[in-house]
Design an enzyme around this catalytic site. Structure first.
Site, short mmCIF file in Angstrom:
data_model
loop_
_atom_site.label_atom_id
_atom_site.label_comp_id
_atom_site.label_asym_id
_atom_site.label_seq_id
_atom_site.Cartn_x
_atom_site.Cartn_y
_atom_site.Cartn_z
N GLY A 374 3.90 -18.81 -3.77
CA GLY A 374 3.36 -18.62 -5.10
C GLY A 374 4.15 -17.44 -5.81
N PRO A 375 3.98 -17.08 -7.00
CG PRO A 375 3.17 -17.27 -9.18
CD PRO A 375 2.79 -17.59 -7.78
CB SER A 376 7.05 -11.99 -7.31
OG SER A 376 8.15 -12.57 -6.71
N GLY A 377 4.18 -10.94 -6.29
CA GLY A 377 3.02 -9.90 -6.62
C GLY A 377 1.71 -10.52 -6.50
N GLY A 379 0.15 -11.61 -3.83
CA GLY A 379 -0.45 -11.13 -2.54
C GLY A 379 -0.19 -11.81 -0.97
CE LYS A 380 5.05 -15.20 -2.13
NZ LYS A 380 4.79 -14.60 -3.33
CB THR A 381 3.89 -9.15 1.29
OG1 THR A 381 5.20 -9.66 0.79
CG2 THR A 381 4.47 -8.06 2.18
CD GLU A 504 12.55 -18.67 3.12
OE1 GLU A 504 12.92 -18.85 4.10
OE2 GLU A 504 12.05 -19.65 2.40
#
Length: 589
Positions: A374-377, A379-381, A504
């Site tokens: 998904g796009p940066s920011g 909530g993945k991290t 990643e």
């Protein structure tokens, strides 16, 4: 720090309570203080011996016994003073060691959230600079305060016995000195408090800049960072000047008071000597005792100033020690980690008025690869931080099988997780130290070589002059990015985790390093529950499941082909990513 200060009584009791927790050697401290008291009492004899020597002075009456007694008093005083100083320093060092141990033990157990909110450099300053303030109080000021009080009381008592009229004249000096020294002491405390805070800020700045010196130089930011450091240095310089100005007043003012007292004593005392009411020896003794009254006033003032500084320093330590630490032991051990991880309506925000993840529900199948894209920011991290249990969800729950993960001890949970990030941070030390980092068992050379071999790291390690004993430098700077990644993968292989988390790990590598690292990751991922944050879709198109996260919500799930067919935003995202990767590969060729 909160603006509202506790009441002095509470502050002082907290200070002494904190010192008590260090389990100081009370016997040694009492012995040292006793020696200091004895030394002071011995020093009170010197003016009396001088009086006798002056009153009976003549070459015929001067005996070896008198000279011997005076010499013995001086020698005993010097010897006792030397040992008392050592004993006090021993006690001070033991207390500082205890404070440092308490703080370090606390800091190492605090959760990640504490370090997100508090600058590392300022925290370091609390462990180093603030503890030294307490040491200064114990080693230099406590003894001076106690002996100063004894010296003043003892001297005044003897003077009253000798001549009460002249003593009353001397007594005028004490309140006069106090009127001068007390305001100066308060001013010094204020400046010292500001200096401690500014020192902590400056330490924080250094700790922020120096580890990233390569970024500073690569960005031509030397002048900008020099300016920031210069501002901190100048702030400390200005505080130092303010302190110097205040200190410069102490000596001359004390001298002024002392000279005024001396003139008064010599003038009035001289009249009494001429009238026969006072002997010449008694006048000399009076002058010596006057020094033993005035000089300790500075020591007493310094004690209260240093005590205030120590209370201020320990306030900050107490704030750290009051923080809730991470409990890694409470909970049961994981018996079977090869189960699906379930997120049920998970929400989270770092602040109460901020929501990063909203109602996340997903199942991460055991033994399979789940990619979060998904796009940066989006909530993945943050989702990774919840899975690592650096933070707890503000709503919902995360389960392993059918059990919430917070029913398991943190120690057990993290033993089953292997984490490889983009940067793969290394600790200062050898390659061996870093591959074995965190393991609580002995690792054989055979195990070490096997893990390195499976991570495709053995060849480059064997080519190094010191092989596994090669120092990696601060944060692994002596190795290339690909080498650091393979060391991190070897570390994860040696842990043999059931759950693998990859941020990643190949996104910032050149094509050759990426090839080696990707091969190592394939070995590592085999048969494990793997969760990948994907910055480049080309590395996860074959994942068993992709979760598309945007603005804190999962808006799509399925395989790459399923999402390409059903999720328009994913399709646009994927096409852009794949085209970008193709362009990069063509340029590389």
């Amino acid at each position: 720090m909160p603006n509202k200060q506790p009441k002095p009584k509470g502050k002082f009791s907290s200070f002494f309570s904190l010192v008590k927790k260090t389990k100081p050697s009370y016997g040694m401290l009492a012995f040292a203080l006793s020696l200091s008291i004895v030394t002071t009492l011995v020093s009170l004899l010197i003016p009396l011996l001088t009086k006798q020597l002056v009153d009976g002075f003549s070459m015929s009456s001067l005996s070896g016994m008198q000279i011997g007694i005076i010499a013995a008093v001086f020698i005993v005083q010097a010897a006792l003073s030397a040992y008392a100083t050592y004993a006090l320093n021993y006690s001070g060092q033991k207390i500082i060691s205890g404070l440092g141990d308490m703080l370090w033990q606390k800091l190492i157990k605090l959760p990640v959230s504490y370090f997100d909110k508090n600058a590392t450099g300022e925290t370091i300053s609390r462990v180093t600079n603030d503890t030294m303030v307490v040491k200064e109080l114990i080693t230099n000021n406590i003894s001076g305060f106690i002996t100063g009080i004894i010296s003043v009381i003892g001297s005044l008592t003897i003077l009253f016995i000798m001549n009460w009229k002249l003593t009353l004249l001397v007594l005028i000096v004490v309140p006069l000195a106090a009127v001068i020294l007390v305001p100066i002491g308060r001013k010094m405390f204020k400046i010292s408090r500001e200096t401690q805070d500014e020192t902590a800020r400056f330490t924080g700045l250094l700790n922020h800049i120096l580890p990233e010196i390569r970024l500073v130089k690569a960005s031509n930011a030397e002048e900008a960072e020099y300016g920031r450091g210069k501002a901190g240095i100048m702030a400390l310089f200005k505080l130092g000047l303010r302190e110097a100005k205040v200190q410069s007043l102490v000596g001359p003012l004390i001298t002024l008071v002392l000279m005024a007292a001396l003139v008064a004593v010599i003038g009035y005392g001289g009249m009494q000597v001429s009238s026969g009411e006072l002997t010449a020896g008694a006048l000399v003794a009076f002058i010596l005792y006057l020094f033993q009254i005035i000089m300790p006033m500075g020591q007493i003032t310094s004690f209260f100033t240093q005590l205030q500084k120590s209370v201020g320093a320990t306030e900050r330590m107490i704030h750290i020690l009051a923080e809730k630490e991470e409990d890694i032991q409470t909970g049961k051990a994981i018996e079977n980690a090869d189960q699906p991880i379930k997120l049920e309506q998970v929400s989270f925000g770092y602040k109460t008025d901020q929501t990063i993840l909203k109602d996340i529900t997903a199942t991460i199948e055991a033994g399979k690869v789940t990619a979060i894209v998904g796009p940066s920011g989006g909530g993945k991290t943050t989702l990774f931080k919840l899975l690592e249990r650096f933070y707890n969800p503000t709503a919902g729950s995360i389960l392993l099988g059918n059990e919430p993960i917070d029913t398991y001890s943190l120690e057990s949970w993290r033993e089953h997780i292997g984490y490889v990030s983009q940067e793969s941070p290394l600790m200062s030390g050898t390659i061996r130290d870093n591959i074995c980092y965190g393991l609580k068992r002995e690792v054989t050379d055979e195990e070490l070589r096997k893990a390195a071999d499976m991570a495709y790291a053995l060849q480059f390690i064997e080519d190094l002059p010191k092989k596994f004993e090669t120092e990696v430098g601060e944060r692994g700077i002596m190795l290339s990015g690909g080498q650091r990644q393979r060391i991190a993968i070897a570390r994860a292989l040696l842990r043999n985790p059931s759950i693998l988390m990859l941020d990643e790990a190949t996104s910032s590598l050149d094509s050759q390093s990426e090839k080696w690292v990707q091969q190592a990751l394939e070995v590592l991922m085999e048969g494990r529950t793997t969760i990948v944050i994907a910055h480049r879709l080309s590395t996860v198109v074959d994942a068993d499941q992709l979760l598309f996260v945007e603005q804190g919500e999962i808006t799509g799930r399925g395989t790459h082909h399923e999402l390409m067919a059903s999720h328009s935003l994913y399709r646009d995202f994927a096409e852009q990513q794949l085209k970008l990767n193709a362009d990069l590969e063509n340029k590389a060729v």
